[in-house]
Design an enzyme around this catalytic site. Structure first.
Site, PDB file in Angstrom:
ATOM      1  N   LYS A  49     -31.645  19.615 -10.788  1.00 27.73           N
ATOM      2  CA  LYS A  49     -31.775  20.923 -10.144  1.00 27.73           C
ATOM      3  C   LYS A  49     -31.120  20.815  -8.768  1.00 27.73           C
ATOM      4  O   LYS A  49     -31.718  21.077  -7.729  1.00 27.73           O
ATOM      5  CB  LYS A  49     -33.255  21.320 -10.036  1.00 27.73           C
ATOM      6  CG  LYS A  49     -33.482  22.800  -9.695  1.00 27.73           C
ATOM      7  CD  LYS A  49     -32.976  23.756 -10.743  1.00 27.73           C
ATOM      8  CE  LYS A  49     -33.341  25.201 -10.371  1.00 27.73           C
ATOM      9  NZ  LYS A  49     -32.670  26.180 -11.260  1.00 27.73           N
ATOM     10  N   ASP A  77     -33.164  24.340 -16.053  1.00 32.68           N
ATOM     11  CA  ASP A  77     -33.490  25.596 -16.715  1.00 32.68           C
ATOM     12  C   ASP A  77     -32.441  25.970 -17.758  1.00 32.68           C
ATOM     13  O   ASP A  77     -32.769  26.422 -18.864  1.00 32.68           O
ATOM     14  CB  ASP A  77     -33.686  26.725 -15.692  1.00 32.68           C
ATOM     15  CG  ASP A  77     -32.656  26.724 -14.576  1.00 32.68           C
ATOM     16  OD1 ASP A  77     -31.860  25.766 -14.480  1.00 32.68           O
ATOM     17  OD2 ASP A  77     -32.645  27.687 -13.782  1.00 32.68           O
ATOM     18  N   ASP A 130     -40.490  17.809 -24.818  1.00 34.98           N
ATOM     19  CA  ASP A 130     -41.368  18.660 -25.613  1.00 34.98           C
ATOM     20  C   ASP A 130     -40.596  19.857 -26.174  1.00 34.98           C
ATOM     21  O   ASP A 130     -40.858  20.312 -27.296  1.00 34.98           O
ATOM     22  CB  ASP A 130     -42.556  19.141 -24.781  1.00 34.98           C
ATOM     23  CG  ASP A 130     -43.670  18.099 -24.712  1.00 34.98           C
ATOM     24  OD1 ASP A 130     -43.421  16.954 -25.110  1.00 34.98           O
ATOM     25  OD2 ASP A 130     -44.771  18.438 -24.253  1.00 34.98           O
ATOM     26  N   ASP A 132     -40.197  15.104 -19.091  1.00 37.80           N
ATOM     27  CA  ASP A 132     -41.475  15.411 -19.735  1.00 37.80           C
ATOM     28  C   ASP A 132     -41.398  16.772 -20.415  1.00 37.80           C
ATOM     29  O   ASP A 132     -41.801  16.950 -21.580  1.00 37.80           O
ATOM     30  CB  ASP A 132     -42.581  15.384 -18.681  1.00 37.80           C
ATOM     31  CG  ASP A 132     -43.974  15.346 -19.272  1.00 37.80           C
ATOM     32  OD1 ASP A 132     -44.116  15.376 -20.514  1.00 37.80           O
ATOM     33  OD2 ASP A 132     -44.947  15.291 -18.497  1.00 37.80           O
ATOM     34  N   TYR A 185     -44.444  12.356 -10.240  1.00 35.11           N
ATOM     35  CA  TYR A 185     -45.676  11.798 -10.800  1.00 35.11           C
ATOM     36  C   TYR A 185     -46.187  10.596 -10.013  1.00 35.11           C
ATOM     37  O   TYR A 185     -47.367  10.262 -10.101  1.00 35.11           O
ATOM     38  CB  TYR A 185     -45.448  11.383 -12.256  1.00 35.11           C
ATOM     39  CG  TYR A 185     -45.261  12.532 -13.222  1.00 35.11           C
ATOM     40  CD1 TYR A 185     -45.262  13.854 -12.787  1.00 35.11           C
ATOM     41  CD2 TYR A 185     -45.074  12.305 -14.574  1.00 35.11           C
ATOM     42  CE1 TYR A 185     -45.086  14.903 -13.665  1.00 35.11           C
ATOM     43  CE2 TYR A 185     -44.899  13.349 -15.467  1.00 35.11           C
ATOM     44  CZ  TYR A 185     -44.902  14.652 -15.003  1.00 35.11           C
ATOM     45  OH  TYR A 185     -44.734  15.682 -15.886  1.00 35.11           O
TER      46      TYR A 185
END
Length: 362
Positions: free
Chosen positions: A189, A221, A249, A245, A141
């Site tokens: 990852k 994942d 959620d 992020d 970001y």
């Protein structure tokens, strides 16, 4: 206790939920003899509509001077096109950058009575109480260079992390785990990304300083899948900006709705010992329901509970407020987002009033 609190209602449902949280704030101050000096400023689309930048200089100055900041939401579809620096969301990124709010705490738990409100089966979510700790000022970001080629043929972003950035957020994670169930899952990852390999290396090295904390590593994942299959297996999830992020959620499904989730974004200690901190529900501006009086104020109210805990060092007051929310839910009060199909839901204001009544009752 005296404290300066800045209210940033923002866009969409932000003003509605901040109004509810402000009423709770005043009640807590009255009950416990605190003096909260409340200020209000504009941000995001609300500022753009006045021909100001999304993060006006006056708003940033007020944020710097405040002990705690309570934000409603930023985001307005009217500004989704055009120069990216004129989008409401850049105000939030600017606040994080200018105040160095690198540590984002996003707790997610199943509230009694809401086990069946989300898409996951009650038996799956039972007993879940996790904390997603997200690094907030680095990674994709904020990385440079970034941009879209002038001819529109390609675009690029840069994911970058320093050892210092990883170590300081990891340390906050281990400290948080100490006060919980002493388990931390570091999410990356590392099978694909060099930044994740450095992340795993630094977190593993730091774990030696916290021998009482059980550390495991998980790919992002796999973590997303396990949140859906066995959310109660997590205590603290530690991860970088983009992954945090997304995963926070995912964790909202445990609580039944994004409207139930608070967050705290905390920066480094100042010379006077205080830390800049921003508190906000994670639901966003939800423009489709703005102005209808049906938004869930619990995320904003619980964000103020985090302010009591992390900034004002009032753990007892924070627990008092959280239990008032818990009792309100247990009584069957529901806004539309957490109401079962075919049942009656209450307005934003009625939900806030019910929580105030529970505060007054104790």
């Amino acid at each position: 206790m005296k404290a300066s609190i800045l209210l940033l209602p923002g866009d969409g449902i932000g003003p509605e939920v901040v109004a509810g949280a402000a009423s709770v704030l005043r009640t807590v101050a009255s009950q416990f003899g605190h003096q909260f000096d409340l200020h209000e400023s504009i941000i995001g689309g609300a500022a753009l509509r006045r021909e100001l930048p999304p993060l006006p200089d006056d708003t940033l100055a007020a944020a710097r001077a405040s002990q705690g900041i309570l934000l409603g939401a930023v985001g307005d579809p009217a500004f989704d096109r055009g120069d990216s620096t004129r989008r409401p969301e850049t105000a939030l990124l600017g606040l994080r950058r200018e105040l160095q709010l690198y540590a984002n705490f996003r707790p997610a738990k199943v509230w009694g009575g809401l086990e069946g409100s989300g898409p996951l089966k009650p038996a799956v979510v039972a007993g879940t109480d996790m904390l997603v700790l997200r690094e907030l000022t680095g990674g994709l970001y904020y990385g440079e260079p970034r941009g879209i080629e002038a001819d529109g043929s390609s675009a690029h972003n840069t994911m970058r992390y320093s050892r210092h950035e990883i170590e300081r957020i990891a340390r906050r994670g281990f400290e948080a785990a100490r006060g919980r169930r002493k388990r931390i899952t570091s999410v990356d990852k590392a099978n694909v990304l060099e930044t994740s390999r450095l992340w795993r290396q630094v977190v593993t090295g730091l774990a030696a300083e916290y021998p009482e904390i059980a550390l495991d590593h998980m790919y992002v994942d796999s973590c997303a899948m396990k949140i859906a299959l066995a959310p109660s297996s997590f205590d603290v999830i530690l991860t970088e900006n983009l992954f945090g992020d997304i995963l926070s959620d995912c964790a909202a499904m445990v609580a039944g709705s994004l409207g139930m989730l608070p967050s705290a974004s905390i920066g480094p200690a100042r010379a006077n010992g205080t830390r800049p901190a921003l508190y906000e529900p994670i639901h966003g501006s939800a423009p489709d329901i703005a102005g209808r009086g049906i938004a869930n104020p619990c995320g904003a109210i619980l964000s103020f509970a985090l302010c009591l805990r992390y900034t004002l060092d009032r753990e007892d007051d924070a627990v008092h407020l959280e239990r008032a929310v818990e009792r309100t839910i247990a009584r069957g009060m529901r806004t539309a987002d957490i109401a079962a199909p075919g049942t009656v839901s209450v307005s934003t204001r009625a939900m806030g009033d019910a929580i105030l009544a529970e505060l007054d009752a104790r």
